[in-house]
Design a protein around this motif. Sequence first.
Motif, PDB file in Angstrom:
ATOM      1  N   ASN A 236      30.601  35.109  37.177  1.00 35.57           N
ATOM      2  CA  ASN A 236      30.604  36.529  37.523  1.00 35.57           C
ATOM      3  C   ASN A 236      32.029  37.066  37.603  1.00 35.57           C
ATOM      4  N   TYR A 237      32.208  38.267  37.081  1.00 36.94           N
ATOM      5  CA  TYR A 237      33.493  38.951  37.206  1.00 36.94           C
ATOM      6  C   TYR A 237      33.304  40.116  38.163  1.00 36.94           C
ATOM      7  N   ILE A 238      34.049  40.108  39.261  1.00 33.13           N
ATOM      8  CA  ILE A 238      33.892  41.140  40.286  1.00 33.13           C
ATOM      9  C   ILE A 238      35.036  42.134  40.144  1.00 33.13           C
ATOM     10  N   GLU A 239      34.728  43.313  39.625  1.00 33.49           N
ATOM     11  CA  GLU A 239      35.753  44.290  39.266  1.00 33.49           C
ATOM     12  C   GLU A 239      36.498  44.851  40.470  1.00 33.49           C
ATOM     13  N   ASP A 240      35.798  45.005  41.594  1.00 28.10           N
ATOM     14  CA  ASP A 240      36.416  45.710  42.717  1.00 28.10           C
ATOM     15  C   ASP A 240      37.210  44.820  43.662  1.00 28.10           C
ATOM     16  N   LEU A 241      37.522  43.602  43.238  1.00 24.71           N
ATOM     17  CA  LEU A 241      38.332  42.705  44.052  1.00 24.71           C
ATOM     18  C   LEU A 241      39.626  42.342  43.326  1.00 24.71           C
ATOM     19  N   SER A 242      40.720  42.308  44.090  1.00 24.08           N
ATOM     20  CA  SER A 242      41.984  41.840  43.516  1.00 24.08           C
ATOM     21  C   SER A 242      41.934  40.314  43.437  1.00 24.08           C
ATOM     22  N   PRO A 243      42.808  39.683  42.654  1.00 23.71           N
ATOM     23  CA  PRO A 243      42.820  38.220  42.567  1.00 23.71           C
ATOM     24  C   PRO A 243      42.966  37.547  43.935  1.00 23.71           C
ATOM     25  N   SER A 244      43.803  38.116  44.813  1.00 22.45           N
ATOM     26  CA  SER A 244      44.002  37.509  46.135  1.00 22.45           C
ATOM     27  C   SER A 244      42.749  37.656  46.998  1.00 22.45           C
ATOM     28  N   GLN A 245      42.069  38.802  46.912  1.00 24.83           N
ATOM     29  CA  GLN A 245      40.834  39.004  47.668  1.00 24.83           C
ATOM     30  C   GLN A 245      39.751  38.034  47.182  1.00 24.83           C
ATOM     31  N   TYR A 246      39.662  37.887  45.863  1.00 25.60           N
ATOM     32  CA  TYR A 246      38.692  36.948  45.283  1.00 25.60           C
ATOM     33  C   TYR A 246      38.973  35.527  45.767  1.00 25.60           C
ATOM     34  N   ALA A 247      40.245  35.121  45.716  1.00 25.54           N
ATOM     35  CA  ALA A 247      40.629  33.760  46.111  1.00 25.54           C
ATOM     36  C   ALA A 247      40.310  33.512  47.580  1.00 25.54           C
ATOM     37  N   ASP A 248      40.509  34.520  48.411  1.00 24.71           N
ATOM     38  CA  ASP A 248      40.240  34.375  49.845  1.00 24.71           C
ATOM     39  C   ASP A 248      38.752  34.125  50.098  1.00 24.71           C
ATOM     40  N   ILE A 249      37.902  34.911  49.433  1.00 26.60           N
ATOM     41  CA  ILE A 249      36.453  34.739  49.609  1.00 26.60           C
ATOM     42  C   ILE A 249      36.019  33.400  49.019  1.00 26.60           C
ATOM     43  N   TYR A 250      36.556  33.044  47.864  1.00 27.17           N
ATOM     44  CA  TYR A 250      36.202  31.784  47.196  1.00 27.17           C
ATOM     45  C   TYR A 250      36.513  30.593  48.102  1.00 27.17           C
ATOM     46  N   THR A 251      37.662  30.659  48.788  1.00 29.33           N
ATOM     47  CA  THR A 251      38.089  29.538  49.643  1.00 29.33           C
ATOM     48  C   THR A 251      37.199  29.389  50.871  1.00 29.33           C
ATOM     49  N   ARG A 252      36.863  30.518  51.488  1.00 30.25           N
ATOM     50  CA  ARG A 252      36.121  30.434  52.750  1.00 30.25           C
ATOM     51  C   ARG A 252      34.603  30.431  52.599  1.00 30.25           C
ATOM     52  N   ILE A 253      34.102  30.821  51.417  1.00 25.07           N
ATOM     53  CA  ILE A 253      32.647  30.909  51.269  1.00 25.07           C
ATOM     54  C   ILE A 253      32.025  29.521  51.353  1.00 25.07           C
ATOM     55  N   LYS A 254      30.926  29.413  52.058  1.00 24.40           N
ATOM     56  CA  LYS A 254      30.275  28.116  52.248  1.00 24.40           C
ATOM     57  C   LYS A 254      29.003  28.029  51.410  1.00 24.40           C
ATOM     58  N   LEU A 255      28.789  26.855  50.850  1.00 30.00           N
ATOM     59  CA  LEU A 255      27.606  26.575  50.056  1.00 30.00           C
ATOM     60  C   LEU A 255      26.764  25.551  50.808  1.00 30.00           C
ATOM     61  N   ARG A 256      25.516  25.457  50.445  1.00 29.82           N
ATOM     62  CA  ARG A 256      24.687  24.401  51.019  1.00 29.82           C
ATOM     63  C   ARG A 256      25.291  23.039  50.672  1.00 29.82           C
ATOM     64  N   LYS A 257      25.393  22.186  51.675  1.00 29.96           N
ATOM     65  CA  LYS A 257      26.062  20.896  51.468  1.00 29.96           C
ATOM     66  C   LYS A 257      25.392  20.035  50.401  1.00 29.96           C
ATOM     67  N   THR A 258      24.103  20.272  50.232  1.00 32.90           N
ATOM     68  CA  THR A 258      23.371  19.426  49.280  1.00 32.90           C
ATOM     69  C   THR A 258      23.764  19.668  47.822  1.00 32.90           C
ATOM     70  N   ILE A 259      24.588  20.687  47.561  1.00 31.95           N
ATOM     71  CA  ILE A 259      24.931  20.949  46.153  1.00 31.95           C
ATOM     72  C   ILE A 259      25.731  19.785  45.571  1.00 31.95           C
ATOM     73  N   ASP A 260      26.496  19.083  46.417  1.00 31.63           N
ATOM     74  CA  ASP A 260      27.262  17.937  45.930  1.00 31.63           C
ATOM     75  C   ASP A 260      26.360  16.769  45.583  1.00 31.63           C
ATOM     76  N   LYS A 261      25.126  16.799  46.067  1.00 31.00           N
ATOM     77  CA  LYS A 261      24.212  15.697  45.836  1.00 31.00           C
ATOM     78  C   LYS A 261      23.272  15.931  44.640  1.00 31.00           C
ATOM     79  N   ILE A 262      23.399  17.110  44.026  1.00 29.25           N
ATOM     80  CA  ILE A 262      22.547  17.421  42.883  1.00 29.25           C
ATOM     81  C   ILE A 262      22.890  16.480  41.731  1.00 29.25           C
ATOM     82  N   LYS A 263      21.873  15.866  41.175  1.00 26.55           N
ATOM     83  CA  LYS A 263      22.078  14.975  40.037  1.00 26.55           C
ATOM     84  C   LYS A 263      22.139  15.784  38.757  1.00 26.55           C
ATOM     85  N   VAL A 264      23.160  15.543  37.956  1.00 24.94           N
ATOM     86  CA  VAL A 264      23.329  16.313  36.715  1.00 24.94           C
ATOM     87  C   VAL A 264      23.077  15.425  35.497  1.00 24.94           C
TER      88      VAL A 264
END
Length: 264
Positions: A236-264
């Motif tokens: 996704n490309y989020i037009e209304d965010l600056s690169p620094s704002q995007y990076a801040d959200i990317y760093t702090r956003i939390k995902l379900r822990k089980t995503i690391d356990k998904i078998k690919v």
Amino acid sequence: MANKYIGVYETTLKDGTLSYRASIVFLKKHIALGSFSTPKKAHKAYEQASKIVRDPSWTLSRYRKGTTLPFEKCVILVNFRDNRMYIPTPIYLEKKFFYYYLSPTMILKFDIDDLFYYSMHKIMQRGSHLFVADYGSQISIPSRYGIKSYAVRGRDYDFANGDPHDYRYDNIIILNRYNGVQQITEKGFIKYKAIIHVKSNYVIGKYNTENEAAIAYNKAADILMKKGVGKKYTLNYIEDLSPSQYADIYTRIKLRKTIDKIKV
């Protein structure tokens, strides 16, 4: 033989077959009406076109199946007669919008801002798929208005007046703009659920804003691609965010822990 019929001339196709083309001149504009197998059919189309341009009471509702003149040409002639603007595609102009006739019963509606585009691009239909050919590619009509190919009406988008053929900008409601993001209502509050497909749909998490859910999807896609999932996700490309704002959200956003356990 063709010379006996007004508005008709004889031509030869590449395979040597005779063909008869009809045309008419109206308001000093020469208008081709099509090619026909016999001079009588071509002349019939010419007569029908002559009636349309000279009779203001003739409307598109009077078109009947089996009419020699193609319906598309009828639309073009009626619009030219009524609005004094020649448009080579089956468009009928109103003051602030226009109709695009795919058939007598399949009629699309667009804002006047789109007139130039659709006067230069013919809309085609394959099943329920509407598209134009643009620089060698097929461009979906819904995609021009932010409706993605996998979008589901009522979940990802909707039409304010309930008419799915009305593509005026004010009528299109985009509920979910981003890949893998769904707007949901939970305990009376709007939230955004991020979902990614691996072997089946996996819920990444629920978030308070659309941007957070879109970035969570990107972060999950990055993790899966680094793990070697055999799929390339469209981020996704989020037009209304600056690169620094995007990076801040990317760093702090939390995902379900089980995503690391998904078998690919």
